[in-house]
Design a protein around this motif. Structure first.
Motif, short mmCIF file in Angstrom:
data_model
loop_
_atom_site.label_atom_id
_atom_site.label_comp_id
_atom_site.label_asym_id
_atom_site.label_seq_id
_atom_site.Cartn_x
_atom_site.Cartn_y
_atom_site.Cartn_z
N ALA A 223 4.03 -15.36 22.52
CA ALA A 223 4.48 -14.20 21.76
C ALA A 223 3.27 -13.47 21.19
CB ALA A 223 5.41 -14.61 20.63
N SER A 224 3.38 -12.16 21.09
CA SER A 224 2.32 -11.36 20.46
C SER A 224 2.95 -10.49 19.39
CB SER A 224 1.61 -10.49 21.50
OG SER A 224 2.50 -9.55 22.07
N VAL A 225 2.25 -10.37 18.27
CA VAL A 225 2.73 -9.60 17.14
C VAL A 225 1.67 -8.58 16.75
CG1 VAL A 225 3.54 -9.67 14.76
CG2 VAL A 225 4.06 -11.56 16.31
N GLY A 226 2.06 -7.34 16.66
CA GLY A 226 1.13 -6.29 16.26
C GLY A 226 1.72 -5.42 15.16
N TYR A 227 0.86 -5.01 14.24
CA TYR A 227 1.31 -4.13 13.15
C TYR A 227 0.18 -3.16 12.82
CZ TYR A 227 2.46 -2.34 8.55
OH TYR A 227 2.71 -1.50 7.50
N ASN A 228 0.55 -1.90 12.62
CA ASN A 228 -0.43 -0.91 12.18
C ASN A 228 0.29 0.20 11.42
OD1 ASN A 228 -0.06 1.61 14.10
ND2 ASN A 228 0.05 -0.22 15.42
N PHE A 229 -0.47 0.91 10.62
CA PHE A 229 0.05 2.10 9.97
C PHE A 229 -1.07 3.12 9.86
CE2 PHE A 229 -1.39 -0.29 6.16
CZ PHE A 229 -2.18 0.66 5.55
N TYR A 230 -0.68 4.37 9.64
CA TYR A 230 -1.66 5.43 9.47
C TYR A 230 -1.09 6.52 8.57
CZ TYR A 230 1.02 8.40 12.66
OH TYR A 230 2.00 9.17 13.23
N ASP A 231 -1.99 7.30 7.98
CA ASP A 231 -1.65 8.50 7.21
C ASP A 231 -2.58 9.62 7.66
OD1 ASP A 231 0.28 7.37 5.19
OD2 ASP A 231 -1.49 6.17 4.67
N LEU A 232 -2.02 10.79 7.84
CA LEU A 232 -2.82 11.96 8.19
C LEU A 232 -2.44 13.11 7.27
CD1 LEU A 232 -4.88 13.31 10.10
CD2 LEU A 232 -2.94 13.98 11.55
N ASN A 233 -3.41 13.60 6.50
CA ASN A 233 -3.22 14.76 5.62
C ASN A 233 -4.06 15.92 6.13
OD1 ASN A 233 -3.04 12.20 3.76
ND2 ASN A 233 -1.86 13.78 2.72
N ALA A 234 -3.49 17.11 6.07
CA ALA A 234 -4.24 18.31 6.45
C ALA A 234 -3.80 19.48 5.58
CB ALA A 234 -4.02 18.64 7.94
N LYS A 235 -4.74 20.38 5.32
CA LYS A 235 -4.42 21.55 4.52
C LYS A 235 -5.29 22.72 4.96
CE LYS A 235 -3.15 22.71 -0.23
NZ LYS A 235 -3.03 22.17 -1.60
N PHE A 236 -4.68 23.88 4.98
CA PHE A 236 -5.39 25.12 5.32
C PHE A 236 -5.06 26.15 4.25
CE2 PHE A 236 -4.83 29.40 7.11
CZ PHE A 236 -6.15 29.67 7.46
N ARG B 138 -6.28 7.94 7.48
CA ARG B 138 -6.42 6.54 7.06
C ARG B 138 -5.58 5.68 7.98
NH1 ARG B 138 -4.09 4.34 1.34
NH2 ARG B 138 -2.19 5.16 2.28
N ALA B 139 -6.09 4.49 8.33
CA ALA B 139 -5.34 3.63 9.25
C ALA B 139 -5.67 2.16 9.00
CB ALA B 139 -5.64 3.98 10.70
N LEU B 140 -4.71 1.31 9.31
CA LEU B 140 -4.91 -0.13 9.33
C LEU B 140 -5.39 -0.48 10.73
CD1 LEU B 140 -4.37 -2.92 7.86
CD2 LEU B 140 -2.17 -2.90 9.04
N VAL B 141 -6.69 -0.61 10.91
CA VAL B 141 -7.25 -0.75 12.25
C VAL B 141 -7.22 -2.18 12.75
CG1 VAL B 141 -8.68 1.31 12.14
CG2 VAL B 141 -9.56 -0.84 11.25
N TRP B 142 -7.43 -3.15 11.85
CA TRP B 142 -7.48 -4.53 12.34
C TRP B 142 -6.13 -5.00 12.85
CZ3 TRP B 142 -4.15 -7.72 9.88
CH2 TRP B 142 -3.82 -7.45 8.55
N GLY B 143 -5.05 -4.31 12.45
CA GLY B 143 -3.74 -4.68 12.97
C GLY B 143 -3.64 -4.51 14.47
N LEU B 144 -4.43 -3.58 15.02
CA LEU B 144 -4.42 -3.37 16.47
C LEU B 144 -5.04 -4.55 17.22
CD1 LEU B 144 -5.59 0.36 16.52
CD2 LEU B 144 -3.26 -0.50 16.75
N LEU B 145 -5.89 -5.33 16.52
CA LEU B 145 -6.55 -6.47 17.15
C LEU B 145 -5.69 -7.72 17.14
CD1 LEU B 145 -10.10 -5.99 15.58
CD2 LEU B 145 -9.26 -5.10 17.76
N VAL C 160 0.86 -1.18 0.00
CA VAL C 160 0.00 0.00 0.00
C VAL C 160 0.89 1.23 0.00
CG1 VAL C 160 -1.81 1.27 1.22
CG2 VAL C 160 -1.79 -1.23 1.30
N SER C 161 0.57 2.23 -0.81
CA SER C 161 1.35 3.46 -0.81
C SER C 161 0.81 4.41 0.25
CB SER C 161 1.31 4.13 -2.19
OG SER C 161 0.07 4.77 -2.41
N VAL C 162 1.54 5.49 0.50
CA VAL C 162 1.16 6.43 1.56
C VAL C 162 0.09 7.42 1.11
CG1 VAL C 162 3.45 6.27 2.59
CG2 VAL C 162 2.96 8.11 0.97
N PHE C 163 -0.31 7.37 -0.16
CA PHE C 163 -1.23 8.38 -0.68
C PHE C 163 -2.69 7.96 -0.50
CE2 PHE C 163 2.67 8.97 -3.25
CZ PHE C 163 2.97 10.25 -2.82
#
Length: 782
Positions: free
Chosen positions: A281-294, A263-270, A190-193
């Protein structure tokens, strides 16, 4: 030759100019206030056309008349005609009304491809990007451009771009004029855009205008939305990969607006708490992107824009158990990587002919990993941290001066202060048996200023000849060494008929940052390093010629383009070396002064308007690399050298509620190195000691021997994807359900090959990645 070229870029014939009047202003969306990029402003009598720039500004010079008949049109908007008395000439802004009807367009809203000076430019409208089938029904800018000719994807699922034989680090990716150094999530899937925050995107793969520089292979220019300055709107979306939201609206109506999108990968938190229930052992992965403009409009001549992006990936592995000695241990491993970007821009209109944009920005990419180990029985604990980063502070100025209807110049400067952190490690050990260890080792930070000046001359001579001739000159200083690089840029367009043209281009590019990557495809653990006196900047030269034709009443475009590109001062790891190999300097791990050659032919037939849209693309290409100490000094195929590549993309609007889309791709096999023989290791009386050449690989007492590098080819790659979007007006907005199927006929495409030794026989196996993958997403626009 260079002196003559420089003079030509500064002085053009006086015959280009004539007495005229100038009208200027902004083109915007009547419903949202968003500035419209690349709208066409057409003067009926003179047949002169101009395009609105990246901020919606236009400037049109025409001869004096009693009245002016102006037509403004753009894809997706209703055409606007207006007659203006010359005595009332002043700042004139146009507001276009969106055309939501899905029907075949009779009159095109594009300047024909044969009349556009630009060449080697790919554009995909954002509304098409959101319809292209994708894994998890997640629209992805990078994967959409991978379906275009001249662009390779690397391994399946990767969001990297390999353009005309270049590496993944040879692409300058700009978000609102600011570079991003790493643009992938989820290992490249997945790209960051976030497409909800994007207004326009284009990819330049050759014929680079002088205002761009810093990379060898391509420029991706991504523009964020500005936000609705009329009323509040939003969007929420739930998918199997990510969940998203966006909100936009006015701060002060018609003067200032905002946009925020996440935008976020939410199920990774579960995953982490669930894995801890079934193992130690426990393994967790998540990512997010936040865009803002004024955005804020001070007056008709001054506008302010502030852009922000923040994105991170986080991997957390926790382990709690007994080790081999029966001791109680707790271990944590954390990986983090991501980008931070901020930009402030000021637009100023000096007069109807002169427009300027000043940008002050900051961008950072960092990767850090940490391992913490605690032996509770022995009362021992140690930690190891590794950090690498690159930080840029940028001041950029751009000017557009419209001298006449046939001549425009662009000029400006770009000053960058680079701060490289090539990587250092922090190690700490506490134990009752030994003295405490607390140490730091690695490479020192490096600072390097870089300044660039550019000048472009865009001109038209008569009715059949136009062009853009310019110069891009950069000065780079590091560790008491200076590098100066004048880079000429030439783009020429010759009309051969009312609907066709031949375009020629020649460009030189230089790249002063290098990416240390073991697998060629970009990964978060790769390290950005600067050019130095021992590692000079990479250079490229590219020649291109294309035939371009507008067809179907200018509703479709055909281009056939041939290119030839050479590169020098390329780098690669030495055999067996990695970034963490012990060495006094990263230079000791690298093969330098590499050369590259790439050439090919690309065909693109694209339709952007009407009920049926899409494109057909084909690429024939060949790319080689050559290093003195690799492959015995002989040229060898680039890892992502692919001889043939075909893509067919189609989107059809059945009605205002339903659209369907499909794509099929085919690519001949990538290059790889296959073992050609084997022999048993010589133990010399000790079965645990084996002697063999350092270039060989040992498996289970069998040594595999290799011939030429990347001489063999993988199996061909092909797949088909389908998607359908169903919209329905609900009480609180428009609901969209998206169903998609990736790899419809379940093709087992090769991801990589590996060997195993069984019964003294070496056998080759294929690893595939994605089988057939159905997915669904839900969104509500309100």
């Amino acid at each position: 030759m260079k002196t003559k070229l420089l003079l030509l870029t500064i002085i053009l014939p006086i015959s280009l100019f004539s007495q005229n009047i100038t009208i200027s202003g902004y083109i915007s969306d009547a419903e949202t206030g968003e500035k419209i990029i690349s709208a066409i402003i057409h003067h009926e009598n003179s047949k002169n056309n101009v395009l609105s720039n990246n901020f919606g500004f236009y400037s049109l010079q025409i001869k004096k008349e009693d009245s002016l008949k102006i037509t403004v049109f753009c894809v997706g908007y209703k055409t606007q005609n207006i007659i203006i008395p010359t005595k009332n000439i002043n700042n004139i802004n146009f507001k276009l009304i969106s055309n939501n009807k899905i029907e075949e367009v009779i009159v095109s809203a594009n300047i024909p491809i044969n009349k556009r000076i630009e060449t080697s430019v790919l554009e995909i409208p954002v509304n098409q990007l959101n319809k292209i089938p994708a894994v998890g029904s997640e629209p992805d800018i990078m994967k959409a451009f991978q379906l275009m000719p001249g662009v390779q994807s690397g391994n399946e699922g990767n969001s990297g771009l390999f353009v005309r034989g270049g590496g993944s680090d040879e692409n300058l990716i700009l978000l609102d004029d600011v570079p991003l150094y790493y643009v992938n999530h989820l290992g490249g899937f997945v790209s960051v855009f976030n497409s909800d925050a994007i207004k326009k995107v284009s990819l330049i793969k050759g014929g680079f205008p002088a205002r761009y520089g810093g990379r060898l292979s391509s420029i991706m220019d991504v523009r964020m939305k500005e936000g609705n300055d009329k009323e509040y709107h939003g969007n929420i979306s739930l998918g199997i990969i990510t969940s998203k939201f966006s909100l936009e609206g006015p701060i002060k109506k018609d003067e200032s607006s905002f946009l925020i999108s996440g935008r976020a990968l939410v199920w990774g938190l579960l995953v982490q708490p669930l894995t801890s229930l079934v193992s130690n052992a426990s393994v967790g992965y998540n990512f997010y992107d936040l865009n803002a403009k004024f955005n804020h409009k001070i007056n008709d001549k001054n506008n302010l824009f502030f852009s922000f992006y923040k994105g991170d990936d986080n991997v957390i592995v926790k382990y709690k158990d007994k080790d081999f000695s029966g001791n109680n241990v707790v271990a944590n491993n954390i990986l983090r990587w991501g980008n931070t970007l901020f930009a402030g821009r000021w637009n100023h209109v000096f007069n109807p002919r002169l427009f300027s944009n000043l940008t002050l920005s900051y961008t950072k990419y960092r990767y850090d990993s940490s391992v913490d180990y605690n032996d509770k029985t022995e009362n021992q604990e140690y930690s190891l941290n590794f950090i690498t980063a690159i930080n840029d502070i940028i001041l950029k100025s751009d000017f557009e001066y419209n001298i006449s209807s046939k001549y425009k110049i662009r000029f400006g400067s770009n000053s960058v202060y680079h701060h490289f952190q090539p990587g250092f490690s922090y190690y700490k050990l506490n134990s009752p048996d030994i003295s405490e260890i607390d140490t730091t080792y690695g490479y020192s930070d490096i600072y390097a200023p870089e300044t660039t000046l550019y000048l472009e001359n865009e001109f038209r001579l008569g009715k059949i000849f136009s062009g853009n001739i310019g110069i891009h000159a950069s000065y780079y200083y590091i560790e008491n060494t200076a590098f100066f690089s004048p880079e000429p840029r030439i783009l020429l367009n010759f009309l051969t008929s009312k609907s066709s043209s031949i375009k020629l281009s020649y460009t030189q590019m230089q790249q002063k940052v290098h990416l240390l990557t073991r697998n060629t495809a970009s990964s978060p653990m790769d390290v950005w390093i600067p050019s130095t006196s021992n590692l000079p900047p990479s250079n490229s030269k590219q020649y291109a010629v294309s035939f371009n034709k507008s067809i179907a009443k200018n509703n479709a475009e055909l281009s056939i383009e041939a290119y030839y590109k050479t590169s020098d001062n390329l780098i690669a790891y030495k055999e067996g070396a990695t970034y963490r190999t012990i060495s006094n300097s990263w230079i000791d791990k690298l093969e330098t002064q590499g050369k590259g050659t790439s050439y090919g032919i690309e065909l693109l037939l694209q339709k952007k308007q009407g009920k049926l849209t899409g494109w057909i693309g084909y690429t024939y290409a060949k790319t080689d690399r050559q290093f003195t100490n690799l492959n015995f000094g002989n040229p060898y195929p680039f890892k992502y050298d692919r001889r043939h590549d075909i893509s067919i993309v189609a989107m059809y609007n059945i009605n205002s509620k339903i659209d369907i889309s499909a794509n099929w791709v085919y690519g001949s096999g990538y290059a790889y190195t296959l073992p050609i023989g084997k022999y048993e290791a010589v133990s010399n009386g000790n079965t645990n000691i084996h002697y063999f050449n350092s270039g060989d690989i040992w498996y289970d007492e069998i040594i595999l021997t290799y011939a030429d590098r990347n001489k063999s080819r993988m199996r061909a790659y092909h797949r088909m994807d389908l998607a359908v979007n169903m919209r329905k007006q609900k009480k609180h907005g428009i609901r969209t359900l998206t169903f998609s199927i990736y790899n419809v006929y379940n093709r087992q495409n090769p991801y990589y090959y590996y060997t195993k030794v069984k019964d003294s026989e070496v056998k080759l196996f294929q690893q595939s990645l994605f089988p057939i993958v159905p997915s669904i997403s839900y969104s509500l626009k309100f």
